[in-house]
Scaffold this motif. Sequence first.
Motif, PDB file in Angstrom:
ATOM      1  N   MET A  12       0.792  -1.225   0.000  1.00 30.47           N
ATOM      2  CA  MET A  12       0.000   0.000   0.000  1.00 30.47           C
ATOM      3  C   MET A  12       0.826   1.277   0.000  1.00 30.47           C
ATOM      4  O   MET A  12       0.312   2.344  -0.370  1.00 30.47           O
ATOM      5  N   ARG A  13       2.078   1.202   0.416  1.00 27.21           N
ATOM      6  CA  ARG A  13       2.864   2.428   0.533  1.00 27.21           C
ATOM      7  C   ARG A  13       3.013   3.097  -0.825  1.00 27.21           C
ATOM      8  O   ARG A  13       3.104   2.448  -1.869  1.00 27.21           O
ATOM      9  N   GLY A  14       3.010   4.420  -0.788  1.00 32.60           N
ATOM     10  CA  GLY A  14       3.193   5.191  -2.009  1.00 32.60           C
ATOM     11  C   GLY A  14       1.942   5.396  -2.822  1.00 32.60           C
ATOM     12  O   GLY A  14       1.982   6.071  -3.847  1.00 32.60           O
ATOM     13  N   ARG A  15       0.811   4.826  -2.365  1.00 29.76           N
ATOM     14  CA  ARG A  15      -0.447   4.959  -3.109  1.00 29.76           C
ATOM     15  C   ARG A  15      -1.394   5.901  -2.374  1.00 29.76           C
ATOM     16  O   ARG A  15      -1.636   5.735  -1.178  1.00 29.76           O
ATOM     17  N   TRP A  16      -1.909   6.865  -3.079  1.00 33.67           N
ATOM     18  CA  TRP A  16      -2.871   7.775  -2.459  1.00 33.67           C
ATOM     19  C   TRP A  16      -4.198   7.069  -2.197  1.00 33.67           C
ATOM     20  O   TRP A  16      -4.716   6.365  -3.060  1.00 33.67           O
ATOM     21  N   LEU A  17      -4.723   7.268  -1.015  1.00 29.83           N
ATOM     22  CA  LEU A  17      -6.067   6.853  -0.647  1.00 29.83           C
ATOM     23  C   LEU A  17      -6.849   8.118  -0.303  1.00 29.83           C
ATOM     24  O   LEU A  17      -6.255   9.157  -0.018  1.00 29.83           O
ATOM     25  N   VAL A  18      -8.161   8.030  -0.314  1.00 30.26           N
ATOM     26  CA  VAL A  18      -8.985   9.196   0.026  1.00 30.26           C
ATOM     27  C   VAL A  18     -10.073   8.765   1.003  1.00 30.26           C
ATOM     28  O   VAL A  18     -10.785   7.788   0.769  1.00 30.26           O
ATOM     29  N   SER A  19     -10.188   9.485   2.118  1.00 30.05           N
ATOM     30  CA  SER A  19     -11.211   9.175   3.109  1.00 30.05           C
ATOM     31  C   SER A  19     -12.572   9.659   2.620  1.00 30.05           C
ATOM     32  O   SER A  19     -12.677  10.431   1.667  1.00 30.05           O
ATOM     33  N   LYS A  20     -13.622   9.232   3.312  1.00 28.49           N
ATOM     34  CA  LYS A  20     -14.967   9.658   2.945  1.00 28.49           C
ATOM     35  C   LYS A  20     -15.135  11.166   3.054  1.00 28.49           C
ATOM     36  O   LYS A  20     -15.948  11.763   2.356  1.00 28.49           O
ATOM     37  N   SER A  21     -14.368  11.778   3.949  1.00 24.65           N
ATOM     38  CA  SER A  21     -14.457  13.229   4.121  1.00 24.65           C
ATOM     39  C   SER A  21     -13.535  13.993   3.186  1.00 24.65           C
ATOM     40  O   SER A  21     -13.457  15.218   3.243  1.00 24.65           O
ATOM     41  N   GLY A  22     -12.807  13.257   2.327  1.00 24.30           N
ATOM     42  CA  GLY A  22     -11.970  13.912   1.323  1.00 24.30           C
ATOM     43  C   GLY A  22     -10.518  14.107   1.697  1.00 24.30           C
ATOM     44  O   GLY A  22      -9.756  14.719   0.946  1.00 24.30           O
ATOM     45  N   ILE A  23     -10.088  13.566   2.844  1.00 25.03           N
ATOM     46  CA  ILE A  23      -8.688  13.677   3.229  1.00 25.03           C
ATOM     47  C   ILE A  23      -7.846  12.733   2.369  1.00 25.03           C
ATOM     48  O   ILE A  23      -8.179  11.561   2.213  1.00 25.03           O
ATOM     49  N   LYS A  24      -6.764  13.245   1.810  1.00 28.75           N
ATOM     50  CA  LYS A  24      -5.849  12.396   1.044  1.00 28.75           C
ATOM     51  C   LYS A  24      -4.907  11.707   2.015  1.00 28.75           C
ATOM     52  O   LYS A  24      -4.345  12.341   2.918  1.00 28.75           O
ATOM     53  N   ILE A  25      -4.738  10.392   1.844  1.00 28.16           N
ATOM     54  CA  ILE A  25      -3.989   9.577   2.793  1.00 28.16           C
ATOM     55  C   ILE A  25      -2.852   8.865   2.072  1.00 28.16           C
ATOM     56  O   ILE A  25      -3.063   8.202   1.061  1.00 28.16           O
ATOM     57  N   MET A  26      -1.646   9.014   2.614  1.00 30.00           N
ATOM     58  CA  MET A  26      -0.458   8.363   2.044  1.00 30.00           C
ATOM     59  C   MET A  26       0.150   7.404   3.070  1.00 30.00           C
ATOM     60  O   MET A  26       0.710   7.834   4.081  1.00 30.00           O
TER      61      MET A  26
END
Length: 202
Positions: free
Chosen positions: A153-167
């Motif tokens: 999973m490292r290095g891949r952008w994720l996005v929370s339901k509230s729109g926060i970008k997660i790395m």
Amino acid sequence: MNRVPYSPDHDLSGVNSLEELKAMAVACTRCGLRSGCSGVVFGEGNPEARLMLIGEGPGADEDRMGRPFVGKAGQLLDKILEAAGLERFTHTYIANVVKCRPPGNRVPRPDEAARCLPWLYRQIELVSPGIIVLLGSTALQNLIDPAARITEMRGRWLVSKSGIKIMPTYHPAALLRDVSKKRPVWEDFQKVRDEYRKIMNS
């Protein structure tokens, strides 16, 4: 994020400041970790930061000083941030999955993390960052997916339901054990830096 439901006696939605939340967290005895550590390591940084870093839990140095990421791993994290043009007290807010040191620096058990996560989720809500960096497997598995693997999973952008970008990326302590992980983490933080600049310039 993989939100842990609040139990009726641990609903923190009415807590409206980090100072109030910290005062409550310091008095927490919801799991056995509190009895085996020096004190609660709540978190620190800019309460209005657009970038939030989340690690696993306090180590011996953090437990002694009452601050997150102050040992060798924290010093390395500071250098990574500096290389990316970021300063921890200006640009970031730093917290952990659990706020009390597990014995022998072991990984927090799922039940311990579950009891502590409401504090972290309220911290996230109060800081309201645009970006969260998950440092290591424990943060990834407790906030995203218990079956997730940091190597995948490292290095891949994720996005929370509230729109926060997660790395997700490797924990700095992993870099101290395996120097081959330094380049991937630097690549991840370059992405974070670029996204941070976009947010600040928007």
